[in-house]
Motif scaffolding. Structure first.
Motif: not given
Length: 752
Positions: A322, A333-334, A337-338, A340-341, A459
């Motif tokens: 990550l 990737n990380l 994801d953030r 997306e959150q 995202s």
């Protein structure tokens, strides 16, 4: 595909069985016969009984027939992979304790993590070393044997106690014999206990026993002091001490799990403990109920294993997956994801707003080319620290996507201006020199910014729009930021579709050349044509060159398109010259891009076209922009001189709008200066543009060049140009660009 080893071919067997009672049974599951043969030969040579299965289904059938002591299991097999085979075996009470060692060519950390999560005891990467397989097999079998022997010794101990009780019942009848038997029993117990203690002392895992109702420990082996760091007496003195050393965040969970053991019969948990020096260690704790012959619970036994190194390795693998290895920043990737959150949170809270920045360093390739990749890496690390210093709080995230591309998530903003302030801060810091150990480098970046709104559902779209805004910033001169708007997306989508269609335009013969007449102002006669490309798009109709030529230049398609224009224009003038004698004096002006000038085989292409069409080099005039000529300096001059040697005429296109150096101009073998239309459009008697045109004409004549004025639309403009001594002109006043047939008609009318 699975890795295999070439060996002499033997008959293919689905299941091979050879029994001896003293041998340990090992089941090898692999769909490649070579791997089965290698492992079978190696293990059977060590005294193991080998059974082989070529698929997961056969392996499950084999285990039902005879339970092996250990399984070597391949992962990638047709129909049923090793993960599913392992999952089925571990879900069955009859087979869940069989150690499984995975053998696979898959070397990705996630595959290894998945294998251990499935219950695998070990993981060997193909291609494997036989010695490694033997060592790991023996280790797992020894561990299993030790556990089995512990259980057997416990049962033996219980049996001895029963025998002793029976002997004591007969004390009145055979007192003398009872004394002898009692001593014998005691000796047997002593030997048994010594053997058990010796075995348990050699095990690095903590082995313990507890009274089922009094919660009082009965036994600990010596490993407890090594793993926990406390003397064994602590655990005997305080029955709750084992719980007190559990990490506070894990303690409640373990208490709940421990209370459930009387109902479930077994508990297996992983948790953290605190040693006396406050070092945190991870342990795996498996405990189970032990029953007597009547089914009554007589004690609780357990094994505690230190898995700290295993956990750290897992955590490192996850971290590496990550994070960017060069800068330590979160990777794509990380970061995604953030984002997306944040997007999900914004959908639940209408007032919440965030921003995404896409940052691309300007001229980073030049840093690598000049200073080398080591300095380039140091530069990227310095940029990463600089970007991190510009963030507001722990809620913001800076990430490296790869190369010289960075992104920032600006979390929980109240106003758009907060994101813009960060961008300004970044650009301001980039104005300062970046001091590296051996170099000082000045940096610049283009930043695209997108603000969250309810239209975004993922995202990827946010990052795409930030990327679009970043490229807009680059196109506007770099070293700036641009805030994304919907119009940019529409323009980008349109350009993307145009780019896609452009790749097929030549193949589908959608291009056509138009020809704009060039008139001699001294004779008012036709002097030639300029070849101008037009694109007949099947859906959009006629597409302006100003739309598709920049795309063609960016994608490299301009070379193929330029070659087509050159061939078509030369072929057309050749055709006219064969039809009309007067056409021999006409010139065909053809635009040449900077990419074409840079081509190593430009001269060979021109020679081939002239030979194929049969025209003389003097028939064509190549129009080159000022910036194209200045692009390669001496190399360009040499190439232009080669063109002149072929009698090809050369013209500077749009003169006055580029970056020509007058000190260079006289060195170029140029025949014609072409006055840009912007000067002609605003020309009037006494105006400033009139003096510029007068100066250009005087300069051209002083350098023995003639002049063509483009964009002539009025009689007044033509008259002024004549008075100034301009030799040629083109524009709507004379004719719009016309198709080949109309141009041919114009030539015909000049000859009659």
């Amino acid at each position: 595909m699975n890795e295999s080893i070439n060996l002499p071919q033997n008959p293919s067997l689905d299941i091979i069985t050879s029994f001896t009672k003293t041998e340990r049974v090992i089941l090898i599951v692999d769909d490649l016969p070579d791997n089965l043969r290698v492992l079978s030969a190696a293990l059977s040579g060590q005294g193991f009984q080998i059974r082989c299965a070529k698929s997961g289904a056969i392996a499950l059938m084999a285990v039902e027939t005879t339970s092996p002591d250990l399984i070597l299991l391949d992962i990638k097999m047709p129909d049923m992979d090793g993960y599913e085979v392992c999952q089925r075996l571990k879900s069955s009470a009859a087979t869940c304790d069989i150690p499984i060692i995975f053998l696979s060519a898959l070397d990705d950390v996630f595959d290894k993590i998945k294998a251990f999560n499935m219950g695998g005891a070990d993981y060997i990467t193909k291609p494997f070393q036989v010695e490694e397989v033997l060592i790991r097999v023996k280790y797992q079998l020894a561990l299993k044997a030790s556990q089995l022997e512990i259980r057997q010794l416990n049962e033996e101990l219980e049996l001895r106690v029963e025998q002793r009780t029976e002997e004591l019942a007969r004390i009145n009848e055979e007192l003398a014999l009872e004394i002898i038997e009692r001593k014998h029993t005691a000796e047997c117990l002593r030997v048994s206990e010594e053997r058990l203690e010796s075995i348990l002392a050699s095990i690095e895992d903590v082995v313990w026993s507890m009274h089922p109702t009094a919660s009082q420990f009965i036994y600990f082996n010596a490993a407890v002091e090594k793993i926990y760091g406390y003397p064994t007496s602590k655990f005997f003195e305080d029955p709750e001490f084992w719980l007190k050393v559990i990490h506070l965040e894990d303690r409640e969970r373990i208490e709940i799990a421990n209370r459930s053991i009387m109902a479930t019969g077994t508990v297996s948990e992983e948790y953290r403990i605190l040693r006396p020096d406050q070092e945190v260690r991870w342990v795996s704790d498996r405990r189970y109920l032990v029953y007597d012959r009547d089914g009554n619970v007589i004690r609780i036994d357990g094994i505690v294993r230190d898995i700290t190194d295993h956990k750290r390795a897992q955590d490192q693998l996850v971290h590496d997956a990550l994070h960017d290895s060069l800068t330590g920043l979160p990777n794509r990737n990380l970061f995604m994801d953030r984002v997306e959150q944040a997007l999900k949170y914004s959908n639940r809270h209408s007032q919440y707003m965030f921003a995404v920045m896409f940052i691309d360093l300007d001229r980073f390739k030049m840093v690598n080319d000049i200073h080398g990749h080591m300095i380039g890496d140091q530069f990227l690390q310095a940029i990463a620290k600089l970007l991190g210093s510009c963030l507001r709080s722990v809620g913001d995230t800076v990430a490296r996507l790869g190369g010289d591309e960075f992104t920032i998530l600006v979390d929980d903003i109240q106003e758009v201006s907060e994101a813009l302030m960060i961008a300004d801060r970044i650009l301001s810091k980039l104005l300062l020199p970046i001091n590296l150990p051996t170099q000082t480098i000045f940096a610049s970046a283009s930043i695209g910014i997108v603000i969250s709104n309810r239209d975004y559902v993922n995202s990827t779209d946010l990052l795409r729009d930030a990327d679009i805004a970043m490229y807009r910033a680059k196109s506007l001169g770099k070293g700036r930021y641009i805030l994304f708007d919907k119009e940019m997306y529409e323009q980008n989508l349109k350009a993307s579709q145009l780019d896609s269609d452009l790749h097929y335009a030549l193949e589908r013969q959608e291009f056509e050349l138009y020809y704009q007449p060039i008139i001699s102002l001294t004779s008012d006669q036709l002097a030639g044509f300029e070849a101008l490309i037009r694109w007949h798009h099947p859906e959009r109709g006629l597409v302006s060159p100003s739309e598709f030529i920049p795309i063609a230049e960016e994608t490299g398609l301009i070379i193929a398109i330029g070659d087509w224009v050159l061939n078509q224009a030369c072929q057309q003038i050749s055709t006219w010259q064969s039809k009309f004698l007067e056409a021999k004096s006409l010139k065909m002006s053809i635009n040449l891009t900077c990419q074409q000038i840079r081509e190593k085989n430009l001269l060979e292409k021109l020679d081939r076209v002239l030979a194929t069409t049969g025209i003389d080099g003097s028939t064509i005039r190549l129009e080159i922009t000022e910036s194209s000529m200045m692009d390669q300096g001496e190399e360009t001059i040499a190439k232009l001189e080669e063109l002149c040697a072929r009698n090809i005429q050369l013209s500077i296109d749009d003169f006055g709008q580029g970056y020509s150096s007058l000190s260079y101009l006289h060195r170029f073998p140029i025949n014609t200066l072409k006055i840009d239309r912007t000067f002609v459009e605003q020309m009037s008697l006494g105006g400033q543009n009139l003096e510029i045109i007068r100066t250009i004409i005087i300069l051209a004549h002083a350098l023995d060049m003639n002049v063509v004025a483009e964009g002539v639309e009025t009689h007044e403009q033509m008259s002024i140009l004549k008075q100034l001594g301009c030799e040629y002109a083109q524009g709507y006043f004379f004719s719009r660009p016309i198709i080949a047939a109309a141009a041919e008609q114009m030539i015909r009318s000049q000859t009659t």
